[in-house]
Design an enzyme around this catalytic site. Structure first.
Site: not given
Ligand code: GLU
Length: 416
Positions: A106
């Site tokens: 993240k």
């Molecule tokens: N931000 C989204 C989540 O929290 C998608 C993450 C992604 O597709 O890599 O799952």
């Protein structure tokens, strides 16, 4: 509120409940509760005023045993390293529950994009990518959209990375515009997954989704698509709130009209098809389904006793604190946890990455068909585990995820 409290601590509490039941050995326990890499960068940007501001950015690669780190990047004033680490851990469990070959990552940048110009956001994005460039790549770490980042931001990320490596590299990031190698159906994938979980939850609870009432907190990419798809299944979405206000109609809200309103006004507030509703009051409604699709820490000890919903489908990451979750479970509320309920997004991202690497693009029907299959399978595996261990769906999802990551960790062994 994002960034408030000890979010990583909340993740650890959830992890521990599952790990204890599984008799997870202490060594693997230690590995799975330690972030692999935490990167902190400073991004100096010349603002439109001519002033130079320095923004702090983070990228955390929590665990990469199953594959490249995967996870979004959020832009928000309350971003902290603790929050980004928890979100990266949740991505690890989410990818494992969804059975996609990614680890968890993240990113976050402390900024308020609502007060920045397009040029300032572009400069910040490019500088942030340049600062973390050695750590990311299609086989290393693949970012995606999250709170306050969108397709345009992903296009800038792809371009910056491509400029550095000297060729166009689409698989560096997912959630791109379709013309730049994005996948059909990706934008709707998280909301579609939430809809599928609500449908499967209804089936398990022997409830008819047709005519069931739904309240949705947050009307961004996740909340709006969930509301739209559920209303297409004849559920009655009666309440929606967002950052500014909310709207309630005890019969049902006209979701396509509400989406048009939001396109123009950037908020559901003031929508003429219902009465005003506050963000606090949405939790008090007597509805069948409550879908928190905004930020962390929304359902807490302060408001959990007001909740009358029969089921909660967590579109957001970490919307329910562990102590509030325990109360809901004891009261018989069926909670479909974030790491299962919003896994449609990263599953759609996986499909996008696969298409980029193959250079062959699927139809939207194919994307939706495969997403349906993955979500139903994940829901089934978690439900089966919940019934077997006689635990709530969150603990069960952790058991499924931890088991998969622990298995590969044991197989790969220690490198030392
Ligand atoms: N931000 C989204 C989540 O929290 C998608 C993450 C992604 O597709 O890599 O799952």
């Amino acid at each position: 509120m994002t960034g408030n409290g000890n979010i990583f601590g909340a993740m650890l509490q959830e992890f521990d409940s599952a790990a204890r039941l599984m008799n997870l050995e202490p060594g693997i326990w230690r590995i799975l509760t330690s972030p692999k890499r935490q990167i902190i960068v400073s991004c100096p940007i010349q603002m439109d005023s001519g002033e130079i501001e320095v923004f702090t950015g983070y990228r955390v690669q929590y665990n990469i045993s199953l594959g490249p780190a995967k996870g979004g990047i959020r832009y928000h004033p309350d971003v902290t390293l603790d929050e980004v680490t928890a979100l990266a851990a949740w991505m690890t469990w989410k990818c494992a529950v969804s059975q996609i070959p990614f680890g968890g990552g993240k990113g976050g940048v402390i900024c308020d994009p609502t007060r920045m110009s397009r040029r300032e956001i572009e400069s910040l994005t490019r500088r942030y990518v340049a600062e973390i460039i050695d750590a990311i790549g299609p086989d290393k770490d693949v970012p995606a959209p999250d709170v306050n980042t969108n397709e345009q931001v992903m296009a800038w990320i792809m371009d910056t990375y491509s400029m550095h490596v000297g060729h166009t590299e689409t698989a560096i990031v997912t959630g791109k515009p379709v013309v730049l190698g994005g996948s059909l159906g990706r934008r709707e994938a998280t909301g579609r997954g939430v809809m599928i979980c609500a449908r499967e939850a209804a089936r398990h609870m022997e409830m008819d989704l047709r005519g069931a009432t739904v309240a949705v907190q947050g009307f961004g990419n996740v909340g709006s698509v969930s509301a739209d798809l559920l209303s297409k299944l004849a559920a009655r979405v009666v309440a929606v709130t967002d950052w500014k206000g909310g709207v309630y109609n005890e019969a049902y809200l006209d979701i396509p009209a509400l989406m048009d309103w939001v396109k123009e006004h950037k908020t559901v507030d003031g929508f003429p098809g219902g009465h005003p509703l506050s963000n606090d009051d949405i939790f008090k409604l007597e509805v069948d389904f409550l879908i928190p699709a905004a930020l962390e820490n929304q359902i807490t000890l302060d408001n959990v006793h007001d909740i009358k919903a029969k089921a909660i489908i967590e579109g957001a990451n970490g919307p329910t604190t562990p102590d509030a979750h325990k109360i809901l479970h004891d009261r018989g509320v069926f909670v479909v946890p974030d790491i299962l309920a919003n896994g449609g997004g990263v599953t759609g991202s996986y499909f996008e990455w696969v298409q980029n690497r193959h250079g062959y693009y699927w139809s939207e029907a194919e994307v939706n068909r495969q997403l349906e299959e993955k979500m139903v399978e994940a829901f089934g595996a978690v439900l089966k585990t919940a019934l077997k261990f006689k635990v709530d769906m969150r603990t069960a999802a952790y058991i499924v995820a931890i088991d998969r990551v622990a298995t590969v960790t044991r197989l790969r062994g220690m490198y030392a």
